[in-house]
Design an enzyme around this catalytic site. Structure first.
Site, PDB file in Angstrom:
ATOM      1  N   ASN A   2       0.852  -1.192   0.000  1.00  0.00           N
ATOM      2  CA  ASN A   2       0.000   0.000   0.000  1.00  0.00           C
ATOM      3  C   ASN A   2       0.884   1.236   0.000  1.00  0.00           C
ATOM      4  O   ASN A   2       2.019   1.199   0.466  1.00  0.00           O
ATOM      5  CB  ASN A   2      -0.879   0.015   1.258  1.00  0.00           C
ATOM      6  CG  ASN A   2      -1.846   1.187   1.260  1.00  0.00           C
ATOM      7  OD1 ASN A   2      -2.423   1.533   0.213  1.00  0.00           O
ATOM      8  ND2 ASN A   2      -2.027   1.827   2.401  1.00  0.00           N
ATOM      9  N   HIS A  26       0.668   5.182   1.363  1.00  0.00           N
ATOM     10  CA  HIS A  26      -0.130   6.021   2.257  1.00  0.00           C
ATOM     11  C   HIS A  26       0.460   7.432   2.259  1.00  0.00           C
ATOM     12  O   HIS A  26       1.681   7.595   2.371  1.00  0.00           O
ATOM     13  CB  HIS A  26      -0.120   5.432   3.682  1.00  0.00           C
ATOM     14  CG  HIS A  26      -0.948   6.232   4.620  1.00  0.00           C
ATOM     15  ND1 HIS A  26      -2.336   6.183   4.610  1.00  0.00           N
ATOM     16  CD2 HIS A  26      -0.623   7.129   5.582  1.00  0.00           C
ATOM     17  CE1 HIS A  26      -2.808   7.000   5.530  1.00  0.00           C
ATOM     18  NE2 HIS A  26      -1.786   7.591   6.140  1.00  0.00           N
ATOM     19  N   SER A  77       4.450   7.014   2.456  1.00  0.00           N
ATOM     20  CA  SER A  77       5.085   5.773   2.918  1.00  0.00           C
ATOM     21  C   SER A  77       4.574   4.622   2.067  1.00  0.00           C
ATOM     22  O   SER A  77       3.369   4.533   1.796  1.00  0.00           O
ATOM     23  CB  SER A  77       4.717   5.481   4.375  1.00  0.00           C
ATOM     24  OG  SER A  77       5.017   6.566   5.214  1.00  0.00           O
ATOM     25  N   ASP A 126      -2.968   0.812   7.983  1.00  0.00           N
ATOM     26  CA  ASP A 126      -1.836   1.721   7.736  1.00  0.00           C
ATOM     27  C   ASP A 126      -0.689   1.472   8.719  1.00  0.00           C
ATOM     28  O   ASP A 126       0.106   2.368   8.998  1.00  0.00           O
ATOM     29  CB  ASP A 126      -2.275   3.198   7.822  1.00  0.00           C
ATOM     30  CG  ASP A 126      -3.305   3.551   6.753  1.00  0.00           C
ATOM     31  OD1 ASP A 126      -3.256   2.951   5.656  1.00  0.00           O
ATOM     32  OD2 ASP A 126      -4.157   4.415   7.019  1.00  0.00           O
TER      33      ASP A 126
HETATM   34  C1  GRF Z   1      -2.558   8.618  -3.061  1.00  0.00           C
HETATM   35  O1  GRF Z   1      -2.247   9.882  -2.555  1.00  0.00           O
HETATM   36  C2  GRF Z   1      -2.154   7.532  -2.112  1.00  0.00           C
HETATM   37  O2  GRF Z   1      -1.159   7.904  -1.225  1.00  0.00           O
HETATM   38  C3  GRF Z   1      -3.418   7.275  -1.339  1.00  0.00           C
HETATM   39  O3  GRF Z   1      -4.471   7.531  -2.220  1.00  0.00           O
HETATM   40  C4  GRF Z   1      -4.038   8.439  -3.228  1.00  0.00           C
HETATM   41  C5  GRF Z   1      -4.396   7.804  -4.533  1.00  0.00           C
HETATM   42  O4  GRF Z   1      -4.200   8.682  -5.604  1.00  0.00           O
HETATM   43  N1  GRF Z   1      -3.429   5.932  -0.814  1.00  0.00           N
HETATM   44  P1  GRF Z   1      -4.343   8.172  -7.087  1.00  0.00           P
HETATM   45  O5  GRF Z   1      -5.730   7.535  -7.211  1.00  0.00           O
HETATM   46  O6  GRF Z   1      -3.263   7.183  -7.336  1.00  0.00           O
HETATM   47  O7  GRF Z   1      -4.226   9.391  -7.936  1.00  0.00           O
END
Ligand code: GRF
Length: 226
Positions: A114, A116, A143, A152
């Site tokens: 993931n 985050h 991260s 998370d």
């Molecule tokens: C990203 O900022 C990521 O960190 C979080 O969700 C957002 C997704 O953005 N988990 P995208 O859909 O890849 O533009």
């Protein structure tokens, strides 16, 4: 001709929205910095723009609306079956806005990543950019971590940090953080798929190559001391 017969590693990407991180993976595959195939993109939101991005590149997509399922368990079972159908070596969560059940997390343990938008362990959950601004932090970031049972909270592989400057808003900060996300996520996938990043007993192990390449990309390894 002497060609390698090693199969190209397979990735499944789970999204709920825009899919800019998915796009970064697609671009990295196109420019050959990521040696992998995205065999499927799955979204729990039918209108997610990321599905269009995938389709434009000829990638198979599936929408599985969580509202069609009685509970989290049955939704996650359907999701698991669809992921399995794509036979991935790696499952990438890229803006997938669902809390996953323990059975699902256990099933994909060690090959579920993931990203985050905070310097974990700070700001788990939502609205991370605004929370960093409200706390008057001087830096923020993203991260990339293995997914474990704690939301998370899984072991961090690397982080990208940005300075918070006077006049930054949640939007400007999100933009700066995403710049890091789009560079680091494809790199981490490449390193993982080629054996340079592993999870052993909840500990991340990096090869020398991984350490060097993450360093060259200005990534902080593990969790940044707060
Ligand atoms: C990203 O900022 C990521 O960190 C979080 O969700 C957002 C997704 O953005 N988990 P995208 O859909 O890849 O533009």
């Amino acid at each position: 001709m002497n060609r390698s017969t090693t199969p190209t590693p397979r990735i499944v990407v789970l999204i709920s929205g825009n899919g800019s991180n998915l796009q970064a993976l697609i671009d990295a595959i196109d420019n050959k910095t990521l040696n992998a195939t995205i065999t499927g993109v799955i979204s729990n939101v039918k209108s997610a723009y990321g599905l269009e991005r995938a389709q434009k590149h000829g990638i198979d997509t599936t929408a599985i609306d969580h509202r069609d399922y009685a509970d989290r368990e049955t939704f996650d079972l359907a999701l698991q079956a669809q992921i399995d159908a794509y036979q991935p070596d790696l499952v990438v969560l890229a803006g997938f806005m669902r809390i996953l059940t323990p059975n699902f997390v256990r099933y994909f343990s060690g090959r579920l990543l993931n990203i985050h938008p905070s310097l974990l362990p700070k700001y788990k959950g939502l609205n991370t950019h605004q929370r960093a601004l409200d706390a008057q932090d001087t830096e923020h970031g993203c991260s990339i971590h293995f997914v474990t049972l704690e939301l998370d909270g899984g072991p961090v592989i690397c982080q990208g940090a940005v300075a918070i400057e006077l006049g930054d808003t949640a939007e400007s900060l999100a933009h700066k953080v995403q710049h890091h996300e789009h560079r680091l996520y494809p790199l981490v996938c490449e390193l993982f798929l080629h054996g340079h990043i592993t999870l052993d007993n909840d500990n991340v192990t990096l090869s020398k190559t991984a350490v060097t390449q993450l360093h060259d990309h200005n990534a902080l390894q593990g969790t940044h001391p707060s």
